[in-house]
Structure formats: C-alpha cells, structure tokens
Motif scaffolding. Structure first.
Motif, PDB file in Angstrom:
ATOM      1  N   PHE A 157     102.909  36.149  41.828  1.00 23.14           N
ATOM      2  CA  PHE A 157     102.488  36.835  40.611  1.00 23.14           C
ATOM      3  C   PHE A 157     101.381  37.860  40.872  1.00 23.14           C
ATOM      4  CE2 PHE A 157     104.067  32.772  38.855  1.00 23.14           C
ATOM      5  CZ  PHE A 157     104.969  33.273  37.926  1.00 23.14           C
ATOM      6  N   TYR A 158     101.486  39.005  40.206  1.00 24.06           N
ATOM      7  CA  TYR A 158     100.333  39.907  40.103  1.00 24.06           C
ATOM      8  C   TYR A 158     100.155  40.258  38.632  1.00 24.06           C
ATOM      9  CZ  TYR A 158     104.037  43.551  40.782  1.00 24.06           C
ATOM     10  OH  TYR A 158     105.166  44.330  40.743  1.00 24.06           O
ATOM     11  N   THR A 159      98.906  40.206  38.198  1.00 20.79           N
ATOM     12  CA  THR A 159      98.603  40.307  36.773  1.00 20.79           C
ATOM     13  C   THR A 159      97.437  41.267  36.512  1.00 20.79           C
ATOM     14  OG1 THR A 159      97.241  38.310  37.008  1.00 20.79           O
ATOM     15  CG2 THR A 159      99.473  38.010  36.191  1.00 20.79           C
ATOM     16  N   CYS A 160      97.401  41.770  35.276  1.00 21.31           N
ATOM     17  CA  CYS A 160      96.388  42.761  34.913  1.00 21.31           C
ATOM     18  C   CYS A 160      95.206  42.163  34.138  1.00 21.31           C
ATOM     19  CB  CYS A 160      97.020  43.882  34.096  1.00 21.31           C
ATOM     20  SG  CYS A 160      98.436  44.662  34.909  1.00 21.31           S
ATOM     21  N   PRO A 161      95.449  41.494  32.992  1.00 22.85           N
ATOM     22  CA  PRO A 161      94.303  41.105  32.163  1.00 22.85           C
ATOM     23  C   PRO A 161      93.459  39.977  32.733  1.00 22.85           C
ATOM     24  CG  PRO A 161      96.334  40.252  31.232  1.00 22.85           C
ATOM     25  CD  PRO A 161      96.731  41.133  32.372  1.00 22.85           C
ATOM     26  N   LYS A 162      94.115  39.069  33.496  1.00 19.38           N
ATOM     27  CA  LYS A 162      93.355  37.943  34.038  1.00 19.38           C
ATOM     28  C   LYS A 162      94.073  37.397  35.269  1.00 19.38           C
ATOM     29  CE  LYS A 162      95.628  34.369  31.245  1.00 19.38           C
ATOM     30  NZ  LYS A 162      95.453  33.215  30.335  1.00 19.38           N
TER      31      LYS A 162
END
Length: 331
Positions: A157-162
C-alpha cells in the motif's frame, strides 16, 4: 462544392481506416515478420526494458527474420483492451498483469489471493513447476497463449492522507485497485473501499483526492511518480501478482514451427534477464523513495494475514482452492 467536400471527407475517412488496419495488421515484409506488442508502462520501467531486450534477442536468434514493434505506455489502451485485441487477433502480443486476466481465466485468480506464497523462493518454485506451466497455458481456453511469467514483485500500500501500520488504519480509505474481482474483495476484507481505476488515470485520481491511495510494487510506485503525492509506503506485501506475456493464439498458429521456437527461446532468455533487472530496480526504487522523503513502513504482517485468512479459506473445495492446496504442498 458540396460534392467536392463530401469526396474529400470520404477520402480522409478512408485514409484513417487504412491507417488503422495497417496498425493492427500482421506485418510481413519481404524478409522479416514483425510482431506487434503492447503494454501500459513507461519506457523506463523494468517491464518495457525487458520487452525491448526480448525484441533484440528475437532479432538475433532469427537472424533478422523476426522483429517486434512495441507500443508502450498504453498507446493501444488499458490492459483489458490489449487482452481483447489479442483475442480477436488484432494484436499479436501483450505484457499485462495477471490481475485483469482472471476475468477471462478464473484459475489465475490464485495469484490475487493474499499471502499465498511464503517468500520469493516459494513463488518461483511454483512458477517453474508443472503447476506453473499449467497456469501459464490456462488462457488457451480464451484464445490466448501465455509464453512467460514476469516478476512483478509483491504489492503493497501507498497512501496520501495517513500512513498504514495495521489493517485497522485502512478503515474507510478509498484504495485504487486493478479491475479484478479478487482485488476488490481483498480490499473489502481489509476494511477499505476498493476503487477500480485504470493505471493511466491514477496519478490524477490521487492528485484530486478521488482515491486515498493505491497498492503496487515499489518499482511501479516510484516510476509512476505517485510518491510525489502519496508519501507513505507500507511494505505489507499482501499478494504477489506476476506479469504475464501473452500471444494471440490465432497469431501464434499463423507462425511456422521454426518461428514459434525462436519466439519461445528468446522469451526464455528474457525471463532470466527480467528477474535480475526487476530485483536491481527494486533496490534502486526503495533507495530513491527514501531520498525523496517517503516514509517506508515495515509492518507486522501477522495482523494482515489474520484479517484475510477467512477470505482464503472461502475458496476451499473450489478449483482455485485445489490450486491453493497444490501451492501449499510446495512449501
């Protein structure tokens, strides 16, 4: 004047039609058979470099009697488009992720299940076995011929907000997935909202907040520059979905036995090259991601594995479940 305009318009339309036919025609020059090959990644990606290597090998092995024209970066459409073009014989070859192929070949769903392989050695032990060969040729049922599995690493996974440290962190997040029923089901098991989007549209979707993150290999995350938006990369490695190089069966049967041998020989050499290149590029990608300020997280995988165990067990007693048992027997 109106007649001349209509004639000119007709000629223009005819030119477009002829150009389109020429693009997908099985090209045969006086001395060289040219194969048309499509994929969706950019020119700097390990997959493209490997296919370019295949092109060189085939040219050399056939003494210039065969060549490959590569249509990169989704020029001919998304991966499903490439699959459908091969089925009808309008495209000779393509390299795609196995994920979208499972919609056509249910057996290949096995690769989309989470935590099927213990490690890289287990994965390649299966792929190089008789079972791996069965899976490679399973698309024959839908007029497609697998000629090689490519290493595509494990998806994380790669995520933006957290950042994501545990499965609980995924609750309520919108995660882009491939257009794969298994991928959508897996995200649901982990508590996120799966959002299938074509890869070519993903950068903009991340930028505009249509999705909160995605999942893919370190190489693809880096090469697509998604790290410019999403600064958290969680190496949970929830599944290992290889790439597959496929041939239109209609086109394959149109080749001579000698040409088929040349193609397979060149591809077998390319597989060794591709695996080494993928491994090297993965190390480079992780190093560059750290230098770009990405937070790389190495989570405890046990909670992720526990969360999806019932999902895996739901396949027991099915053809996919039988394949899963055969894979577990090769540990």
């Amino acid at each position: 004047m109106a007649i001349r305009y209509k004639l000119l318009l007709s000629l223009l339309l005819l030119g477009v039609l002829i150009s389109g036919i020429a693009l997908f025609a099985n090209v045969q020059t006086q001395n060289t058979t040219v194969l048309r090959l499509g994929h969706v990644v950019d020119l700097e990606h390990a997959m493209h470099k490997s296919l370019d290597y295949f092109k060189q090998q085939l040219h050399d092995i056939s003494d210039g009697q065969m060549d490959v024209k590569i249509y990169a970066s989704g020029q001919l459409g998304a991966e499903r488009d490439l699959i459908e073009l091969m089925q009808i014989g309008s495209l000779d070859m393509a390299q795609v992720s196995v994920g979208p192929v499972e919609s056509f070949v249910p057996e290949l769903q096995i690769f989309s299940l989470p935590y099927v392989f213990d490690d890289e050695d287990h994965f390649w032990r299966v792929v190089n076995s008789d079972l791996g060969q069965e899976l490679l040729l399973s698309p024959l049922n839908v007029d497609l011929r697998g000629v090689a599995f490519f290493d595509a690493g494990s998806r994380s996974f790669y995520t933006c907000p957290k950042p994501i440290y545990t499965p609980d962190d995924l609750a309520g997040m919108k995660i882009r997935t491939m257009k794969s029923q298994s991928a959508v089901a897996l995200m649901r098991e982990l508590g996120s909202s799966a959002t299938p989007i074509s890869f070519g549209e993903l950068y903009t979707a991340l930028q505009q907040g249509v999705v909160d993150g995605a999942e893919n290999s370190a190489i693809t995350y880096y090469k697509a520059r998604h790290y410019e938006i999403c600064k958290n990369f969680t190496l949970d490695e929830h599944n290992t979905i290889p790439g597959i190089v496929m041939f239109s069966e209609k086109r394959w049967q149109g080749l001579s036995a000698q040409q088929q041998t040349w193609v397979q020989e060149a591809m077998d050499i390319t597989v060794t090259y591709q695996r080494a290149l993928w491994k090297a590029d993965t190390e480079v990608a992780l190093t560059n991601l750290k230098q770009a300020g990405v937070t790389i997280i190495y989570p405890d995988k046990a909670p992720f594995q526990e969360r999806v165990e019932s999902f895996k067990q739901s396949f027991k007693g099915t053809p996919v479940g039988d394949i899963l048992d055969r894979i577990e027997a090769k540990r």
